[in-house]
Write a protein that holds these residues in place. Structure first.
Motif, PDB file in Angstrom:
ATOM      1  N   HIS A 163      28.025  39.316 -92.476  1.00 22.24           N
ATOM      2  CA  HIS A 163      26.629  38.978 -92.221  1.00 22.24           C
ATOM      3  C   HIS A 163      26.026  39.927 -91.188  1.00 22.24           C
ATOM      4  O   HIS A 163      24.910  40.447 -91.378  1.00 22.24           O
ATOM      5  CB  HIS A 163      26.546  37.529 -91.732  1.00 22.24           C
ATOM      6  CG  HIS A 163      25.149  37.076 -91.457  1.00 22.24           C
ATOM      7  ND1 HIS A 163      24.822  36.225 -90.431  1.00 22.24           N
ATOM      8  CD2 HIS A 163      23.976  37.381 -92.067  1.00 22.24           C
ATOM      9  CE1 HIS A 163      23.532  36.006 -90.426  1.00 22.24           C
ATOM     10  NE2 HIS A 163      22.992  36.696 -91.418  1.00 22.24           N
ATOM     11  N   LEU A 164      26.737  40.185 -90.100  1.00 24.97           N
ATOM     12  CA  LEU A 164      26.234  41.087 -89.072  1.00 24.97           C
ATOM     13  C   LEU A 164      26.094  42.509 -89.604  1.00 24.97           C
ATOM     14  O   LEU A 164      25.149  43.227 -89.233  1.00 24.97           O
ATOM     15  CB  LEU A 164      27.163  41.067 -87.861  1.00 24.97           C
ATOM     16  CG  LEU A 164      27.234  39.749 -87.091  1.00 24.97           C
ATOM     17  CD1 LEU A 164      28.240  39.849 -85.962  1.00 24.97           C
ATOM     18  CD2 LEU A 164      25.866  39.357 -86.547  1.00 24.97           C
TER      19      LEU A 164
ATOM     20  N   LEU B 286      22.844  42.642 -91.459  1.00 25.72           N
ATOM     21  CA  LEU B 286      21.714  42.630 -90.541  1.00 25.72           C
ATOM     22  C   LEU B 286      21.516  43.999 -89.893  1.00 25.72           C
ATOM     23  O   LEU B 286      20.374  44.463 -89.730  1.00 25.72           O
ATOM     24  CB  LEU B 286      21.925  41.561 -89.463  1.00 25.72           C
ATOM     25  CG  LEU B 286      21.817  40.102 -89.910  1.00 25.72           C
ATOM     26  CD1 LEU B 286      22.085  39.168 -88.737  1.00 25.72           C
ATOM     27  CD2 LEU B 286      20.438  39.803 -90.497  1.00 25.72           C
ATOM     28  N   CYS B 287      22.607  44.667 -89.529  1.00 25.53           N
ATOM     29  CA  CYS B 287      22.497  46.015 -88.961  1.00 25.53           C
ATOM     30  C   CYS B 287      21.886  46.989 -89.957  1.00 25.53           C
ATOM     31  O   CYS B 287      21.068  47.847 -89.587  1.00 25.53           O
ATOM     32  CB  CYS B 287      23.875  46.502 -88.525  1.00 25.53           C
ATOM     33  SG  CYS B 287      24.543  45.647 -87.097  1.00 25.53           S
TER      34      CYS B 287
ATOM     35  N   ALA C 108      18.178  46.408 -90.079  1.00 26.94           N
ATOM     36  CA  ALA C 108      17.490  46.879 -88.872  1.00 26.94           C
ATOM     37  C   ALA C 108      17.242  48.380 -88.895  1.00 26.94           C
ATOM     38  O   ALA C 108      16.349  48.882 -88.197  1.00 26.94           O
ATOM     39  CB  ALA C 108      18.304  46.499 -87.636  1.00 26.94           C
TER      40      ALA C 108
ATOM     41  N   ASP D 280      13.337  46.143 -88.020  1.00 32.59           N
ATOM     42  CA  ASP D 280      14.070  46.066 -86.755  1.00 32.59           C
ATOM     43  C   ASP D 280      13.516  44.948 -85.867  1.00 32.59           C
ATOM     44  O   ASP D 280      14.275  44.191 -85.250  1.00 32.59           O
ATOM     45  CB  ASP D 280      13.986  47.406 -86.028  1.00 32.59           C
ATOM     46  CG  ASP D 280      14.722  47.382 -84.705  1.00 32.59           C
ATOM     47  OD1 ASP D 280      15.947  47.172 -84.718  1.00 32.59           O
ATOM     48  OD2 ASP D 280      14.076  47.555 -83.662  1.00 32.59           O
TER      49      ASP D 280
ATOM     50  N   VAL E  79      14.711  41.632 -87.438  1.00 32.06           N
ATOM     51  CA  VAL E  79      16.145  41.378 -87.437  1.00 32.06           C
ATOM     52  C   VAL E  79      16.693  41.160 -86.030  1.00 32.06           C
ATOM     53  O   VAL E  79      17.612  40.367 -85.829  1.00 32.06           O
ATOM     54  CB  VAL E  79      16.883  42.539 -88.136  1.00 32.06           C
ATOM     55  CG1 VAL E  79      18.390  42.453 -87.907  1.00 32.06           C
ATOM     56  CG2 VAL E  79      16.577  42.540 -89.618  1.00 32.06           C
ATOM     57  N   ARG E  80      16.113  41.836 -85.042  1.00 32.91           N
ATOM     58  CA  ARG E  80      16.695  41.834 -83.697  1.00 32.91           C
ATOM     59  C   ARG E  80      16.908  40.433 -83.121  1.00 32.91           C
ATOM     60  O   ARG E  80      17.994  40.145 -82.593  1.00 32.91           O
ATOM     61  CB  ARG E  80      15.827  42.686 -82.766  1.00 32.91           C
ATOM     62  CG  ARG E  80      16.449  42.905 -81.404  1.00 32.91           C
ATOM     63  CD  ARG E  80      15.593  43.813 -80.563  1.00 32.91           C
ATOM     64  NE  ARG E  80      15.444  45.131 -81.174  1.00 32.91           N
ATOM     65  CZ  ARG E  80      14.698  46.097 -80.658  1.00 32.91           C
ATOM     66  NH1 ARG E  80      14.014  45.881 -79.547  1.00 32.91           N
ATOM     67  NH2 ARG E  80      14.612  47.266 -81.260  1.00 32.91           N
TER      68      ARG E  80
ATOM     69  N   ARG F 110      17.506  37.662 -84.657  1.00 32.89           N
ATOM     70  CA  ARG F 110      18.598  37.002 -85.385  1.00 32.89           C
ATOM     71  C   ARG F 110      19.931  37.694 -85.132  1.00 32.89           C
ATOM     72  O   ARG F 110      20.981  37.055 -85.131  1.00 32.89           O
ATOM     73  CB  ARG F 110      18.300  36.981 -86.884  1.00 32.89           C
ATOM     74  CG  ARG F 110      17.173  36.027 -87.257  1.00 32.89           C
ATOM     75  CD  ARG F 110      16.989  35.939 -88.754  1.00 32.89           C
ATOM     76  NE  ARG F 110      15.999  34.931 -89.098  1.00 32.89           N
ATOM     77  CZ  ARG F 110      16.269  33.658 -89.321  1.00 32.89           C
ATOM     78  NH1 ARG F 110      17.520  33.240 -89.245  1.00 32.89           N
ATOM     79  NH2 ARG F 110      15.310  32.795 -89.624  1.00 32.89           N
ATOM     80  N   LEU F 111      19.894  38.987 -84.919  1.00 36.59           N
ATOM     81  CA  LEU F 111      21.123  39.728 -84.680  1.00 36.59           C
ATOM     82  C   LEU F 111      21.721  39.385 -83.325  1.00 36.59           C
ATOM     83  O   LEU F 111      22.946  39.301 -83.169  1.00 36.59           O
ATOM     84  CB  LEU F 111      20.856  41.230 -84.787  1.00 36.59           C
ATOM     85  CG  LEU F 111      22.052  42.174 -84.769  1.00 36.59           C
ATOM     86  CD1 LEU F 111      22.979  41.889 -85.938  1.00 36.59           C
ATOM     87  CD2 LEU F 111      21.584  43.622 -84.809  1.00 36.59           C
ATOM     88  N   TYR F 112      20.849  39.157 -82.341  1.00 38.09           N
ATOM     89  CA  TYR F 112      21.316  38.879 -80.984  1.00 38.09           C
ATOM     90  C   TYR F 112      21.028  37.456 -80.535  1.00 38.09           C
ATOM     91  O   TYR F 112      21.468  37.070 -79.448  1.00 38.09           O
ATOM     92  CB  TYR F 112      20.675  39.865 -79.998  1.00 38.09           C
ATOM     93  CG  TYR F 112      21.267  41.252 -80.093  1.00 38.09           C
ATOM     94  CD1 TYR F 112      22.399  41.587 -79.380  1.00 38.09           C
ATOM     95  CD2 TYR F 112      20.690  42.218 -80.914  1.00 38.09           C
ATOM     96  CE1 TYR F 112      22.958  42.856 -79.474  1.00 38.09           C
ATOM     97  CE2 TYR F 112      21.228  43.483 -81.012  1.00 38.09           C
ATOM     98  CZ  TYR F 112      22.368  43.798 -80.286  1.00 38.09           C
ATOM     99  OH  TYR F 112      22.912  45.043 -80.385  1.00 38.09           O
TER     100      TYR F 112
END
Length: 551
Positions: A56-57, A60-61, A64, A71, A74-75, A77-79
């Motif tokens: 999943h990560l 997401l990368c 982004a 970006d 996504v940011r 949700r990514l962090y």
């Protein structure tokens, strides 16, 4: 002049028409991005998915890197929720010359260098680096503490619950400084100085002034803390006055679990001093009696309780349960688990219903040696004592008295039952008729359903002029037609053979340390970028344990 002006306009229109239109994603509202990202998370995290958090990560990368619009979407949700699961990649451990914790140190470096990213972090899942029963290394605690200190808006630290032995450690201090923290799990361990002091004097006073003040100080900044767990492990001590003062320093506290404390630490007097709550779980507390529970149900603090769990308190008399259900007018979910049966006291007059609640929706009733408890509950339901009850879970309903009052079901057993340990024990002839396992409960319930189905309940005879033309046999069923109560025999934790979630389900990490049939990214092996894109170290498909399941 007009010709020149017309020529200029035509040239400008042509120039405009040749300009490429802006990308379609730059014109989309933020809600579209959120919808796409939610569906992506469901694809990776749903129970039937072959994927994992690492996959999943990775996706997401990749999103982004598309453009700035993606970006920005996504940011958060990514962090926002950082879940680091399983072992590190061998290439990383070799490159950084470390045995474990590589991803933790890389995350710490990123959050320290880019403060804007650290502002997004609300939840962190730390990887399990040791087997069950092993102590967490001090350097691991220090790394996690530095990550916590780098996240000013942190709300939850999940999957990582080291013990606290009334000695200073950086992680405890770091968590105490996060004012937005919403959940905290204390596992109080034995302290050598307290143990030595207990050999010379009786409580109270086993905790010295510094230890008491330090523990109280940790609660001062938690103005948003709503869920608190206090569990004693290996004779951990937390004295009465410290209990009361620490709980009253948390203005937002709504959900409380207290487990396994000695009678000198938590008793009926301490119970009366609890602050107003919405959910309460009391488990393995020798100092809590049926009298204390009856008195607590009459206090103002208990009026708002919606979920109450009483686990292994050995309540002697049914009158205590009756008082609890009578006075807690907001109660919607009630859990009772113990070995002995609460009985009607000798000399008490019995009126039906014996126990009753007008607003209760869910009941977990598990008496290992039921005595007359199941019969009293069944008679109370028949007498209309629980008009709002919709779900009943009774693993110790050996004779089916409670099942008979619920909505009929065609099948109770699950396809996964044949893979359980209890199934293998029953095949070997080692199962007990009073074992507290869901497999045994489902097996007995299904047997009652089959027995009722094989018996003839009604026989319809069609006659014409005294001659029998046809006879129809209508098989029976187990339950009550028209009942609104559903008979539930499924676990709080999917795949578990115990009905009720317990602390081992929260703190155990054996599946993460030694994963079996984990995810390696193989489900995406057809990707055109090749194995370097989809392959990763085998990791456990982690499902966070929601603390609210305990209530």
């Amino acid at each position: 002049m007009s010709f020149l002006h017309q020529t200029t306009l035509t040239t400008q229109q042509k120039l405009r028409s040749t300009e490429p239109p802006p990308p379609v994603f730059q014109r989309l509202p933020p809600e579209i991005y959120d919808c796409i990202l939610r569906h992506l998370a469901v694809f990776h995290k749903e129970p039937s998915s072959m994927s994992c958090e690492t996959c999943h990560l990775r996706d997401l990368c990749a999103l982004a890197l598309v453009d700035r619009a993606w970006d920005r979407a996504v940011r958060p949700r990514l962090y926002g929720k950082i879940h680091i699961v399983g072992n590190d990649w061998p290439t990383h451990t070799k490159k950084f010359k470390m045995k474990a914790g590589v991803r933790l140190k890389l995350l710490r470096r990123t959050l320290r260098e880019r403060r804007a990213l650290a502002q997004h972090v609300r939840e962190i899942k730390v990887p399990r680096l040791q087997a069950d029963g092993e102590e967490v290394e001090a350097k691991t605690l220090d790394v996690v503490a530095s990550i916590v200190m780098a996240c000013p808006n942190l709300e939850k630290l999940i999957g990582f619950y080291p013990v606290y032995g009334h000695a200073f450690d950086r992680l405890t201090y770091a968590l105490s400084s996060r004012s937005n923290l919403k959940e905290r799990v204390w596992i109080i361990a034995e302290n050598p100085s307290i143990t030595e002091r207990s050999l010379k004097q009786l409580p109270p006073g086993l905790m010295d002034l510094e230890q008491a003040e330090s523990f109280l100080y940790f609660h001062d900044r938690w103005r948003s803390l709503s869920t608190l767990f206090l569990c004693s492990q290996k004779h951990g001590v937390l004295e009465r006055d410290v209990f009361v003062q620490s709980l009253h320093r948390l203005p937002a506290l709504r959900h409380l679990c207290i487990s396994n404390f000695d009678v000198d630490d938590f008793d009926d007097v301490t119970l009366q001093s609890l602050p107003p709550l919405q959910s309460l779980r009391l488990q393995d507390l020798e100092g809590v009696t049926f009298w204390g529970l009856s008195e607590f149900s009459r206090t103002r603090s208990a009026r708002g309780i919606r979920q109450l769990s009483l686990v292994n308190l050995d309540i002697t008399y049914l009158s205590a349960i009756s008082n609890i259900l009578l006075h807690l007018t907001s109660l919607q979910k009630f859990t009772l688990v113990q070995e002995s049966s609460p009985e009607v006291a000798a000399g008490d007059l019995v009126f039906q219903p014996v126990i009753a609640s007008q607003q209760l929706h869910y009941m977990h009733w598990d008496i290992l040696l039921p005595g007359s408890a199941n019969e009293n509950l069944a008679s109370s339901i028949r007498a209309g004592g629980f008009p709002s009850l919709r779900t009943l879970r009774a693993p110790s309903d050996y004779d089916g008295q409670l099942q008979m009052l619920c909505r009929p079901r065609a099948q109770v057993v699950l396809p996964s039952d044949k893979y359980s340990k209890a199934y293998r024990a029953s095949e070997e002839g080692n199962s007990s008729g009073t074992a507290r396992t869901l497999f045994t409960a489902r097996k007995l319930a299904q047997q009652r359903i089959e027995d009722a189905r094989n018996a003839v309940k009604f026989r319809v005879v069609i006659e014409e002029e005294g001659v029998v033309q046809e006879v129809f046999d209508i098989q029976g069923f187990m339950g009550t037609i028209g009942s609104r109560i559903s008979y539930n025999l499924e676990s709080d934790v999917p795949g578990n053979d115990n009905a009720l979630i317990d602390f081992p389900d929260l703190i155990s990490g054996s599946k993460e340390v030694t994963p079996r049939d984990g995810c390696t990214g193989m489900w995406n092996a057809s990707h055109h970028a090749g194995k370097k894109w989809w392959n990763h170290t085998e990791r456990y498909r982690y499902n966070p344990v929601d603390l609210h399941r305990f209530f």
